[in-house]
Design an enzyme around this catalytic site. Sequence first.
Site, PDB file in Angstrom:
ATOM      1  N   ASP A  80       7.338  -5.981  -0.202  1.00 30.54           N
ATOM      2  CA  ASP A  80       8.027  -4.795  -0.895  1.00 30.54           C
ATOM      3  C   ASP A  80       9.562  -4.326   0.075  1.00 30.54           C
ATOM      4  O   ASP A  80      10.029  -3.346   0.246  1.00 30.54           O
ATOM      5  CB  ASP A  80       7.154  -4.123   0.083  1.00 30.54           C
ATOM      6  CG  ASP A  80       5.700  -4.190  -0.546  1.00 30.54           C
ATOM      7  OD1 ASP A  80       5.171  -4.375  -1.429  1.00 30.54           O
ATOM      8  OD2 ASP A  80       4.964  -3.035   0.684  1.00 30.54           O
ATOM      9  N   LYS A  84      11.898  -7.155  -3.934  1.00 30.91           N
ATOM     10  CA  LYS A  84      12.203  -7.793  -5.385  1.00 30.91           C
ATOM     11  C   LYS A  84      12.173  -7.080  -6.278  1.00 30.91           C
ATOM     12  O   LYS A  84      13.650  -7.781  -7.515  1.00 30.91           O
ATOM     13  CB  LYS A  84      10.928  -8.865  -4.798  1.00 30.91           C
ATOM     14  CG  LYS A  84      11.135  -8.734  -3.869  1.00 30.91           C
ATOM     15  CD  LYS A  84       9.595 -10.383  -3.378  1.00 30.91           C
ATOM     16  CE  LYS A  84       8.374  -9.783  -3.827  1.00 30.91           C
ATOM     17  NZ  LYS A  84       8.328  -9.305  -2.465  1.00 30.91           N
ATOM     18  N   GLY A 118       3.301  -5.621  -6.083  1.00 27.59           N
ATOM     19  CA  GLY A 118       3.214  -3.957  -6.642  1.00 27.59           C
ATOM     20  C   GLY A 118       5.068  -4.148  -6.307  1.00 27.59           C
ATOM     21  O   GLY A 118       5.716  -3.984  -5.549  1.00 27.59           O
ATOM     22  N   HIS A 119       5.342  -4.236  -7.914  1.00 27.27           N
ATOM     23  CA  HIS A 119       7.039  -4.346  -8.056  1.00 27.27           C
ATOM     24  C   HIS A 119       7.419  -3.394  -8.787  1.00 27.27           C
ATOM     25  O   HIS A 119       6.876  -2.673 -10.399  1.00 27.27           O
ATOM     26  CB  HIS A 119       7.606  -5.954  -8.611  1.00 27.27           C
ATOM     27  CG  HIS A 119       7.142  -6.937  -7.650  1.00 27.27           C
ATOM     28  ND1 HIS A 119       7.256  -8.230  -8.642  1.00 27.27           N
ATOM     29  CD2 HIS A 119       6.052  -7.064  -6.680  1.00 27.27           C
ATOM     30  CE1 HIS A 119       7.029  -8.621  -7.399  1.00 27.27           C
ATOM     31  NE2 HIS A 119       6.385  -8.906  -6.396  1.00 27.27           N
ATOM     32  N   GLN A 149       5.318 -10.726  -2.598  1.00 28.11           N
ATOM     33  CA  GLN A 149       4.636 -10.884  -1.187  1.00 28.11           C
ATOM     34  C   GLN A 149       5.790 -11.722  -1.318  1.00 28.11           C
ATOM     35  O   GLN A 149       7.248 -11.444  -0.993  1.00 28.11           O
ATOM     36  CB  GLN A 149       3.500 -11.763  -0.629  1.00 28.11           C
ATOM     37  CG  GLN A 149       2.335 -11.244  -1.157  1.00 28.11           C
ATOM     38  CD  GLN A 149       2.543 -11.211  -2.593  1.00 28.11           C
ATOM     39  OE1 GLN A 149       2.354 -12.732  -3.471  1.00 28.11           O
ATOM     40  NE2 GLN A 149       1.365 -10.516  -3.450  1.00 28.11           N
ATOM     41  N   THR A 193      -1.621   0.150  -3.426  1.00 26.71           N
ATOM     42  CA  THR A 193      -2.953   0.754  -2.975  1.00 26.71           C
ATOM     43  C   THR A 193      -2.317   2.807  -2.172  1.00 26.71           C
ATOM     44  O   THR A 193      -3.409   3.085  -2.142  1.00 26.71           O
ATOM     45  CB  THR A 193      -2.904   0.417  -1.532  1.00 26.71           C
ATOM     46  OG1 THR A 193      -1.839  -0.218  -0.749  1.00 26.71           O
ATOM     47  CG2 THR A 193      -3.936  -0.929  -1.738  1.00 26.71           C
ATOM     48  N   PRO A 237       0.070   4.389   3.597  1.00 27.03           N
ATOM     49  CA  PRO A 237       1.477   4.604   4.288  1.00 27.03           C
ATOM     50  C   PRO A 237       0.972   3.042   4.473  1.00 27.03           C
ATOM     51  O   PRO A 237       1.405   2.743   5.715  1.00 27.03           O
ATOM     52  CB  PRO A 237       1.497   5.316   5.851  1.00 27.03           C
ATOM     53  CG  PRO A 237      -0.189   5.655   5.450  1.00 27.03           C
ATOM     54  CD  PRO A 237      -1.489   5.318   3.816  1.00 27.03           C
ATOM     55  N   ARG A 238       3.155   2.843   4.864  1.00 29.37           N
ATOM     56  CA  ARG A 238       2.971   1.792   5.278  1.00 29.37           C
ATOM     57  C   ARG A 238       3.761   1.873   7.124  1.00 29.37           C
ATOM     58  O   ARG A 238       4.306   2.576   7.191  1.00 29.37           O
ATOM     59  CB  ARG A 238       4.447   0.766   5.110  1.00 29.37           C
ATOM     60  CG  ARG A 238       4.132   0.113   3.253  1.00 29.37           C
ATOM     61  CD  ARG A 238       5.498   0.041   2.737  1.00 29.37           C
ATOM     62  NE  ARG A 238       4.857  -0.243   1.573  1.00 29.37           N
ATOM     63  CZ  ARG A 238       6.141  -0.941  -0.285  1.00 29.37           C
ATOM     64  NH1 ARG A 238       6.941   0.369   0.561  1.00 29.37           N
ATOM     65  NH2 ARG A 238       5.109  -0.818  -0.798  1.00 29.37           N
ATOM     66  N   VAL A 258      21.471   0.130  -2.632  1.00 31.65           N
ATOM     67  CA  VAL A 258      21.561   1.929  -1.319  1.00 31.65           C
ATOM     68  C   VAL A 258      20.591   2.915  -2.807  1.00 31.65           C
ATOM     69  O   VAL A 258      20.946   3.921  -2.225  1.00 31.65           O
ATOM     70  CB  VAL A 258      22.976   1.996  -2.009  1.00 31.65           C
ATOM     71  CG1 VAL A 258      23.577   1.036  -0.946  1.00 31.65           C
ATOM     72  CG2 VAL A 258      24.177   2.139  -2.660  1.00 31.65           C
TER      73      VAL A 258
HETATM   74  P1  GDP Z   1       8.618  -5.588  -4.103  1.00 28.99           P
HETATM   75  O1  GDP Z   1       7.216  -5.622  -4.383  1.00 28.99           O
HETATM   76  O2  GDP Z   1       9.759  -6.090  -3.887  1.00 28.99           O
HETATM   77  O3  GDP Z   1       8.881  -5.629  -5.593  1.00 28.99           O
HETATM   78  O4  GDP Z   1       9.499  -3.305  -3.626  1.00 28.99           O
HETATM   79  P2  GDP Z   1       8.570  -2.758  -4.347  1.00 28.99           P
HETATM   80  O5  GDP Z   1       8.203  -1.865  -5.663  1.00 28.99           O
HETATM   81  O6  GDP Z   1       6.701  -2.470  -3.419  1.00 28.99           O
HETATM   82  O7  GDP Z   1       9.198  -1.237  -2.701  1.00 28.99           O
HETATM   83  C1  GDP Z   1      10.478  -1.383  -2.758  1.00 28.99           C
HETATM   84  C2  GDP Z   1      10.634   0.487  -2.981  1.00 28.99           C
HETATM   85  O8  GDP Z   1      12.025   0.576  -2.601  1.00 28.99           O
HETATM   86  C3  GDP Z   1      10.342   1.067  -4.469  1.00 28.99           C
HETATM   87  O9  GDP Z   1       9.981   1.694  -4.310  1.00 28.99           O
HETATM   88  C4  GDP Z   1      11.675   0.347  -5.522  1.00 28.99           C
HETATM   89  O10 GDP Z   1      12.223   1.449  -6.260  1.00 28.99           O
HETATM   90  C5  GDP Z   1      13.002   0.636  -3.853  1.00 28.99           C
HETATM   91  N1  GDP Z   1      14.005   0.351  -3.308  1.00 28.99           N
HETATM   92  C6  GDP Z   1      14.687  -0.926  -3.823  1.00 28.99           C
HETATM   93  N2  GDP Z   1      15.318  -1.252  -3.717  1.00 28.99           N
HETATM   94  C7  GDP Z   1      15.639   0.222  -3.195  1.00 28.99           C
HETATM   95  C8  GDP Z   1      16.960   0.690  -1.814  1.00 28.99           C
HETATM   96  O11 GDP Z   1      17.878   0.028  -2.270  1.00 28.99           O
HETATM   97  N3  GDP Z   1      17.430   1.740  -1.814  1.00 28.99           N
HETATM   98  C9  GDP Z   1      15.982   2.901  -0.847  1.00 28.99           C
HETATM   99  N4  GDP Z   1      16.148   4.007  -1.096  1.00 28.99           N
HETATM  100  N5  GDP Z   1      14.815   2.420  -2.405  1.00 28.99           N
HETATM  101  C10 GDP Z   1      14.868   0.872  -2.965  1.00 28.99           C
HETATM  102  P1  IMO Z   2       4.605  -7.430  -2.970  1.00 26.75           P
HETATM  103  O1  IMO Z   2       4.761  -8.096  -4.051  1.00 26.75           O
HETATM  104  C1  IMO Z   2       3.168  -5.979   0.908  1.00 26.75           C
HETATM  105  C2  IMO Z   2      -0.834  -8.655   2.397  1.00 26.75           C
HETATM  106  C3  IMO Z   2      -1.766  -6.755   2.120  1.00 26.75           C
HETATM  107  C4  IMO Z   2      -2.676  -7.866   3.608  1.00 26.75           C
HETATM  108  C5  IMO Z   2      -2.393  -9.257   3.159  1.00 26.75           C
HETATM  109  C6  IMO Z   2      -3.777 -10.037   2.961  1.00 26.75           C
HETATM  110  O2  IMO Z   2       4.642  -6.052  -3.498  1.00 26.75           O
HETATM  111  O3  IMO Z   2       5.608  -7.624  -1.923  1.00 26.75           O
HETATM  112  P2  IMO Z   2      -4.208  -9.899  -0.307  1.00 26.75           P
HETATM  113  O4  IMO Z   2      -4.680  -8.833  -1.192  1.00 26.75           O
HETATM  114  O5  IMO Z   2      -2.967 -10.840  -0.983  1.00 26.75           O
HETATM  115  O6  IMO Z   2      -5.336 -11.048   0.076  1.00 26.75           O
HETATM  116  O7  IMO Z   2      -3.845  -9.166   0.904  1.00 26.75           O
HETATM  117  O8  IMO Z   2      -1.206  -9.350   1.965  1.00 26.75           O
HETATM  118  N1  IMO Z   2      -0.171  -7.980   0.952  1.00 26.75           N
HETATM  119  C7  IMO Z   2       1.235  -7.096   1.077  1.00 26.75           C
HETATM  120  N2  IMO Z   2       2.037  -6.262   1.426  1.00 26.75           N
HETATM  121  N3  IMO Z   2       3.650  -6.428  -0.394  1.00 26.75           N
HETATM  122  C8  IMO Z   2       3.318  -7.137  -1.482  1.00 26.75           C
HETATM  123  O9  IMO Z   2       3.289  -8.282  -2.407  1.00 26.75           O
HETATM  124  C9  IMO Z   2       1.379  -8.133  -0.652  1.00 26.75           C
HETATM  125  N4  IMO Z   2       0.425  -8.913  -1.052  1.00 26.75           N
HETATM  126  C10 IMO Z   2      -0.232  -8.452  -0.462  1.00 26.75           C
HETATM  127  O10 IMO Z   2      -1.604  -5.797   2.304  1.00 26.75           O
HETATM  128  O11 IMO Z   2      -1.570  -7.741   4.516  1.00 26.75           O
HETATM  129 MG    MG Z   3       5.148  -4.478  -3.823  1.00 27.26          MG
END
Ligand code: GDP
Ligand code: IMO
Ligand code: MG
Length: 441
Positions: free
Chosen positions: A12, A15, A39-40, A227, A311, A314-315, A427
Amino acid sequence: MTVTIVGSQLGDEGKGGIVDLYGDAADIVVRYQGGDNAGHTVVYDDEKYKLSLVPSGAIRGKVGVLGNGCVVNPRTLFDEIDDLRERGLDPDVRVAERAHAILPYHRRLDGIEEEAKADSDLDAGTTGRGIGPTYEDKVGRRGIRIGDLLDPDVLRDRLEYVVPQKRAIVEDVYELEAGEELDIDALFEEFSEFGRRLREEEMTINAGEFVSDRIAAGDNVVFEGAQGTSIDIDHGIYPYVTSSNPTAGGACTGTGIAPTTVGQGEIVGIVKAYLSRVGTGPLPTELEGDEESEDLAHYIREEGGEYGTVTGRPRRVGWLDMPMLRHATRASGFTGLAVNHVDVLAGLDEVKVGHSYTLDGEETFTMPPTTERWGECEPNYRTFDGWTDANWDLVADEGYDAIPANAREYLEYVSDELDTPIYAVGVGPNREQTAVLEHPF
Ligand code: GDP
Ligand code: IMO
Ligand code: MG
């Protein structure tokens, strides 16, 4: 040329947004590991897309490939594709025949084992998607691959071998009732139908051949890691990890593209300006335990929308952990960094960074190899002056120099410590809300 995007922390890190930014110049976006646990988030034309399986480039007309290192739940795959089609897009997704399929019994077993482990605090807080059990079957040489779905005879043979074993685990080991997820006929019917659709839509490929032919023809390729390094099965905080290799080596084994090719390209480490964690296990720089820390965590969680993309959980939140980043930089050989969420920390009086740890009275600069020892690490913090909120659209537009000076000091510290240049600074969630210093393509 290739650009590999790797999460440098706990997932998260943003990416998806960086893949979207750099992917603009790419022809193909390839996932190399993981499955629908990812979850991207990509924001495009004010629309938010949350993708768990379809590679992030597919919403902008790029070819999206799920490499052999992925575990693919065909239910999720087709739901996601159908959903994108309903939203007016036409994603072109190809799936490696060598990738393993997630079957309904994998999800069931994921839940059962997490519950069993909870008694001894060994549950990883998985996403419940069946990721671990599917990779177990792959390594145990009893998995069902995407290529197997294309041949009904092979599929039935595989199911007849493996399903009674899984049924015995559910019924005899855990003394639970088996359901539809362990009914061979129902599984055969559903998954041979997926095979038919994969074939009809010409979605399956030999990933190594497909991608390397495209590279040879001059295409630009993004390898989209899911991840992050600290939840890598080998380099992460075992057992609170996922079951694949998000680190850059995974881009080779998970696609069939040689390390010499991946290594000639760029490898960009994605860094969140603080830490977030959805799973369990220790977290030395976590903001918790006293009212001030809890308030700070609450502030960052709300400002950053730190709730799981898949899911909704809360992180957990913590300060940036430099030993974790040194470890990630070493494991993947980052050629550049993208630091996201710099806007989220705006408004704080001061911003801390875990610069090193104290372990057994000694200062240490990288993560110890066992998670128990990591839990014993006491962070040594460096404190930076905070920065005020800004018009981030304008900042992104004007570029790096428009970033508040205190934030730049913070960024330059990170870059110096990791001896790696900063390529981009996030940002805000939109790709336009990124100050781009370097475009790797
Ligand atoms: P990923 O799993 O690495 O692709 O990241 P996620 O999408 O799960 O979580 C990143 C969250 O932060 C998403 O809601 C993005 O839209 C948001 N996000 C990404 N870059 C930035 C940033 O620079 N600033 C803010 N405020 N949000 C961001
Ligand atoms: P993205 O690609 C954050 C965490 C789960 C758990 C552990 C194992 O969005 O960054 P799993 O279901 O993979 O067997 O769970 O890894 N986890 C993540 N945490 N971002 C993710 O993906 C994750 N994918 C798995 O919370 O601790
Ligand atoms: Mg994610």
